[in-house]
Design an enzyme around this catalytic site. Structure first.
Site, short mmCIF file in Angstrom:
data_model
loop_
_atom_site.label_atom_id
_atom_site.label_comp_id
_atom_site.label_asym_id
_atom_site.label_seq_id
_atom_site.Cartn_x
_atom_site.Cartn_y
_atom_site.Cartn_z
N GLY A 184 28.44 78.26 13.35
CA GLY A 184 29.03 76.96 13.65
C GLY A 184 28.99 75.98 12.50
O GLY A 184 29.35 74.81 12.66
N LYS A 202 36.18 62.04 1.17
CA LYS A 202 34.95 61.24 1.15
C LYS A 202 34.73 60.51 -0.17
O LYS A 202 34.34 59.34 -0.19
CB LYS A 202 33.75 62.13 1.48
CG LYS A 202 33.78 62.64 2.92
CD LYS A 202 32.74 63.72 3.17
CE LYS A 202 32.79 64.22 4.61
NZ LYS A 202 31.86 65.34 4.85
#
Length: 441
Positions: A184, A202
């Protein structure tokens, strides 16, 4: 009178945020002033991990952002649309916005922030960069008196996890990526992470804040980690480096700003070299402070909901300390922020000038496969010398499929000159291929 929230999205981050806001024991007392009035979801019938009063959930997201009772809209649905349109609608209705959406801010930040300034509302985005690491607010407030020289970060946990596992386990990129997807840590489609897009979003946000000018996202150089091989990680280690995907915003004196994302050989004694796994870190260099580094969990429900909730609490504090405007609103008057705090709002309007990559100066690591002939290293040196590229080290490391493997590390060189040297080297009969080109911090 409580401050009322409309939350858009009840996925991992949305659920974590609601749980944090409702679990008020031993947290800041201002949490008592917050009421989650409405939560927007795709399916009202879907089972949830949080218990909310009947009627709180709604699939009509537009009705939430336009609801006159709501003071703050918290956008946690991600993606570009309908997130952009919903944020703009909320602003148009005079609502403050908290978002974790780096993609929409990096691409439409000028439109959104202009609208917010005009409407006299805040757009808070701590959670858009670095997960739970507080870096946006420190850049806006604590470090605002510094002349920022560079912001360098490991801002994508997926790629940092992959590179760390490749180094510690000796695994290939494809094997570690599959493992990250199973755990995950990586999406089913990992493109945004492994190709550097997420990190570029970012750093464009951080660069705008640090250097006081907006950044055109499409001008940010972006290179991912797909080409990083186990061979390069091994050689880097022998040379005293580790490989990290770095997001860099840097200004040299009065030169244009360098804003870029690429895999980089980082010296093992550098502060960022020891940041491993899914952790993030941002190193800020300024005058007179020097260096300061922020590090911690870069993703996940706990980390991101912490950042989202801190932004909410900041807004609650400002709303609760603002005067009532009873003349305008009668007996149902609500606090109104009459003047935006310049250390929280976006004050800059102009765009930063971004330097082309060909003009930037850096060091390079290059790995060549050549025919096993005498004089090959000399020919490489001559071609580099013809274009002003000075070599720090040249090592013949061994053989690969009957081809000699040569690793070169340069001194500082202008990227354009290095590319010209490579163009000449590719014409050499003795050179079979150049499987790796990486920058060196």
């Amino acid at each position: 009178m409580g401050v009322k929230l409309g939350i858009l999205g009840l996925g991992t981050v949305g659920t974590g945020t609601v749980q944090l806001l409702l679990d008020r024991t031993e947290r800041h007392p201002l949490l008592q002033e917050i009421e989650i009035l409405r939560v927007g979801v795709k399916s009202v019938e879907k089972p949830r991990d949080v218990q909310l009063p009947s009627g709180t959930l709604s699939s009509d997201l537009t009705s939430i952002v336009t609801d006159p009772k709501i003071d703050i809209v918290v956008e946690l649905i991600g993606g570009l649309e309908p997130a952009r349109s919903l944020i703009l609608q909320a602003i148009d209705c005079g609502k403050h916005v908290v978002t974790a959406n780096k993609a929409v801010i990096s691409r439409f930040g000028d439109e959104i922030l202009n609208a917010a300034n005009k409407a006299g509302v805040y757009v808070m985005l701590e959670a858009a960069v670095g997960g739970g690491i507080p870096v946006v607010q420190p850049l806006k407030q604590s470090l605002s008196v510094n002349r920022i020289q560079a912001v360098t970060g490991i801002v994508n946990g997926t790629t940092n996890y992959i590179l760390t596992k490749m180094q510690t386990q000796g695994s290939s990129f494809d094997d570690v990526l599959s493992d990250a997807q199973r755990l995950g840590y990586a999406e089913a489609d990992p493109t945004a992470d492994v190709d550097g897009w997420d990190a570029a979003d970012k750093i464009s946000i951080l660069a705008a804040i640090a250097f006081g000018g907006r950044i055109k996202r499409d001008e940010v150089y972006c290179e991912g980690i797909r080409q990083v091989s186990q061979t390069d990680i091994t050689y880097a280690e022998k040379l005293g480096f580790t490989i990290k995907l770095l997001a860099i915003a840097k200004r040299e004196e009065s030169s244009p700003l360098a804003v870029k994302v690429h895999p980089t050989l980082v010296p093992i004694d550098h502060p960022l070299a020891s940041v491993s796994g899914v952790y993030n870190a941002v190193l800020v260099e300024g005058e007179p402070l020097g260096q300061v580094m922020f590090s911690g969990p870069g993703a996940g429900a706990g980390a991101t909901s912490s950042a989202v909730s801190s932004d909410i609490l900041n807004l609650v504090a400002r709303i609760k300390s603002s005067p009532f405007n009873e003349k305008a609103n009668g007996k149902n008057a609500k606090p109104q922020i009459t003047c935006l705090d310049p250390l929280l709002a976006s004050a800059h309007q102009d765009y930063c000038q971004i330097a082309p990559m060909s003009e930037l100066v850096t060091r390079f690591y290059a790995r060549f496969l050549t025919k096993d002939q005498s004089g090959v290293i000399g020919k490489l040196g001559t071609s580099f010398g013809n274009h002003g590229v000075s070599l720090e080290s040249v090592v013949q490391t061994g053989f690969q499929q009957d081809l000699a493997e040569i690793v070169v590390v340069t001194h500082d060189v202008k990227e354009g000159n290095f590319e010209q040297a490579l163009k000449e080297i590719r014409t050499l009969e003795a050179v079979d291929s150049i499987p790796s080109l990486l920058r060196v911090l």
